[in-house]
Every structure is written in structure tokens, then in C-alpha cells.
Design a protein around this motif. Sequence first.
Motif, short mmCIF file in Angstrom:
data_model
loop_
_atom_site.label_atom_id
_atom_site.label_comp_id
_atom_site.label_asym_id
_atom_site.label_seq_id
_atom_site.Cartn_x
_atom_site.Cartn_y
_atom_site.Cartn_z
N ASP A 25 -46.68 48.01 22.65
CA ASP A 25 -45.19 47.64 22.19
C ASP A 25 -44.20 48.49 23.11
O ASP A 25 -44.42 49.69 23.47
N LEU A 26 -43.07 47.83 23.47
CA LEU A 26 -42.07 48.63 23.96
C LEU A 26 -41.01 48.80 22.94
O LEU A 26 -40.55 47.80 22.35
N HIS A 27 -40.68 50.05 22.85
CA HIS A 27 -39.83 50.60 21.82
C HIS A 27 -38.38 50.89 22.37
O HIS A 27 -38.22 51.12 23.35
N ASN A 58 -43.49 54.20 26.14
CA ASN A 58 -43.04 52.97 27.02
C ASN A 58 -43.40 53.43 28.30
O ASN A 58 -43.17 52.64 29.17
N PRO A 115 -38.23 54.98 22.19
CA PRO A 115 -39.55 55.56 22.40
C PRO A 115 -39.60 57.05 21.91
O PRO A 115 -38.76 57.82 22.38
N ILE A 117 -34.64 44.16 29.40
CA ILE A 117 -35.83 45.04 29.63
C ILE A 117 -35.76 45.45 31.10
O ILE A 117 -35.43 44.88 32.16
N VAL A 152 -36.63 49.00 26.73
CA VAL A 152 -35.97 47.91 26.04
C VAL A 152 -34.69 48.12 25.37
O VAL A 152 -34.82 49.22 24.72
N GLN A 177 -43.53 43.16 23.82
CA GLN A 177 -44.71 43.69 24.07
C GLN A 177 -45.09 43.40 25.71
O GLN A 177 -44.64 42.23 26.20
N TYR A 178 -45.57 44.40 26.27
CA TYR A 178 -45.94 44.21 27.86
C TYR A 178 -47.50 44.48 27.81
O TYR A 178 -47.94 45.34 27.21
N LEU A 222 -41.04 51.41 31.10
CA LEU A 222 -40.24 49.97 30.87
C LEU A 222 -39.51 50.13 29.61
O LEU A 222 -39.89 51.01 28.45
#
Lengths: 231, 191
Positions: free
Chosen positions: B132-134, B142, B137, B186, B77, B116-117, B75
Motif C-alpha cells: 500500500d502506498l500511503h 512507502n 506514511p 504518484i 502518493v 498499491q505498488y 514512492l
Amino acid sequence: MKKIVTAAIIAAATVTAGAAFAADTDTVTTAITATVQNEVHVSGITTAWDLGTVTADALQATGGITQTDSNVQMWTNADGATGLDVQVQSAKSAPAGTGIDALPQGQAVIAVGTPDGNNADAMVPVTMTCTPCNLTNNTTVATPIQFSAAGNTATGAGSNANETVTSDTGGTRQVQIRNATGAEYTTQAACTTGTGTAASCTFQAGPTTGYEAEGGTYTGTLTQLYSDATA
Amino acid sequence: MMLFFCQYAYGNIGGKSYIVSSSVESVIELRTNLPTSISFSTAINEGNRSESETTTSSDMNAYTNTEGLGIKFVLGVSGNHADKQHPTGSDQLYLIHTGDIAGQPDSNIRVPYKVQYRPCYLETTTEPAYMDLHPDPTGTENDVPLANSFEDDCLPPNGTFGAIRFVRESMTSLPLAGTYQGTVNIDISPQ
């Protein structure tokens, strides 16, 4: 002889991987909003100062008697504000005719009872001086600003580019702490511990230069009104 | 019956197998109930700036059906305002003041946030933690664990939907008063 033929059907499901994605990517878009409130923030300033029992000599000494608050924050986060206006009102101020240089008309004082021009010995000048916060990496050093002294020749007044005085009579004094660069003085980023240097404020009683304060209980009040400066 | 007849007619004796095959495509799906716009409900002031605010979680069904073949997904972002300097920098998403911000220091005009996921999961297993989705990353930050990326884990009744939420992060100083906005994408893709 009978022959039996069996027809067997085997269903095999084949999963293809890797190249044949029905949807190899997908995207969601979201707009996000937050709101920050407008705030004039003042904290860390003494609200009651009791000098206790002091001698006339202590009040007469150079510098008088002082009390310093070293972790003061005073700032506004108003968008477009040029700084803070600070209006200081003294409950008691020196009237005309005291004949004492330390007690010019309009000087904030603590006094035994009501200030009387014919009884200067029952008055002690008081001042409140604050050094605004500023960024530690800013080359501009915050200059002390005196909030409660009479006359345009008082410390800082008229000589400090970051301060203006609009009224010095009747015990009311208005000064302005400017946002000199938008990143110092009254900007909150400069006033938050860890980012900048906190402001400090000093209350001073005396000196009673040229006279000796008489015995008694001296009282007074300094009220400060902080508001956004827009020009 | 014709089949029997023909086979018998040609003297074809013994077993006969017929193979019928079909194919199921691998799918990576991102389905979400996330609204197209959200607002942090608490206005930020000096009293709460050092606290964070988390939005209510929204269903976000992200899955693949290729479990067992090693196909996992990631995922991503991407905000219209972000510092991509991870790990030495902040790797930070932020909202930005909508007014005239020329000459203002960053701390005066930014409100930091993160996405966040929580992966989907079988109801018979432990609910996974939010990750946390960076925006930038490092390594597998992620990547959604394979165990939580197969559709069986994601779809009721056996599974529980994934969830996504936004966190307005704490700040060391109060930014300028006003409205702050930003947009975040996203996206899902195979690793």
C-alpha cells in the motif's frame, strides 16, 4: 637488445552518487472516477404474518396482537431526495357504516371474506407502524409513523413534521418519511447497522374495541410502495 | 606506433599504464504505462458496496541504478482528496461526489480508494507482494526495498516491470448516487 614497452589501458568507470541524479524525482498524475447507483432500499420487513389461532379476547385486548421487525432498513441514496414516499394499499378496508369507532371508513382490515359494513364482527383492524432509522448521535428521535390507519387523526398523521398524508380513503394511504436534516431518517448512513439505529416496523391486529370478532379465517394484504421523495 | 617511438626515444623502459575514466550518473527513473485517467468499472450499489474493486495492474517501472551505494527510493502518493491523519486517523485517499455536497456527512459523499505498488523483481526470484502506498506514511511504509529497486531487477529480460493498481475499498454504507472523482499524484524520490 630489444626493449619491450607495454601500454596497458585500464578503464575505470566511476559512479557518482548522491548529489548528481539525472532525475531525482518524477511524477505521474492519474484521474480516477467511480459511479454510485441510485437505489431505494427496503429490507427486513415481514412479507407474511400468520397469527395462528387466536382468541377474540386477545384481539380485543389493549394493543391487540403485534409482530415487530426490529432490523428494518428503508432509505434512498438519491442525490437531492428529501426522503421516501411510502404508499400503502390494503387489499381490504373498512367500508362506511360499520358503526364501530375502531373501523372507520378506509381503515385497513383483515376480514372473513369481503368486508361488509353490516357485518363489522368479521373485520379486524390492522396497522403497520414504522419507526425510521436515525443516527445514534443525532438529538432528533425518529417518530413512529403509522402507514395503515384511516383518518388524519391517526397516530403521527398531521402531528408529525416528518410525515404527510395525502390520501386515507379506499384503503390507500401515502406518507412521507423525510430527511429531516439530511443525516437522519431515510439517509442510508443513518440506516446502516454500526452507523445508526435501524428502523423497526410493527404489524398490529386489533384491538377490536367495542365488539368481538367472530370465528373464522381472516385474511388481508398490505402492499407498500417506496419511492424517492423530491419535495 | 608513435607512442612506441617516443617512449623508446626517451629511453622510457618498463610498463606504462594509461587510465581512462568515465562516469555514469545515478538515476532514479519513474516510467509508467499508467493511463492519465481510469474508471472503476463496476457501479457501486447496496449489493457490492462492501466489496472492493481492483483495477488491472499497469506497468510502472520505478528504479535506481545506485544499488550498493545505499541509495533507495520512496514512492509517494498525494490525492486532491485525502485525510492525512495517520496513524490515529484514516490516512485515506477518497473520491468525492461531483454534485452539490454542502452539509452532507462524509460517509454520504466519499468513495475510499488506495494505491498499491508491486516492486519490480528478477524473474529468478519470488514475485513480491503489492504494498500500500500511503498519502501520509509512517516510517518506511512507502519505501521500496533496495532489493527491488535496482534497474537490473526492473528491466526485461532479466527483470519484471513493477506494477501499480488502484483499489476501490469497501464501504459500510452506500453514498449518494452520482459520479465521484479524484486525482492522485504518484512521485518517486530518493530516501
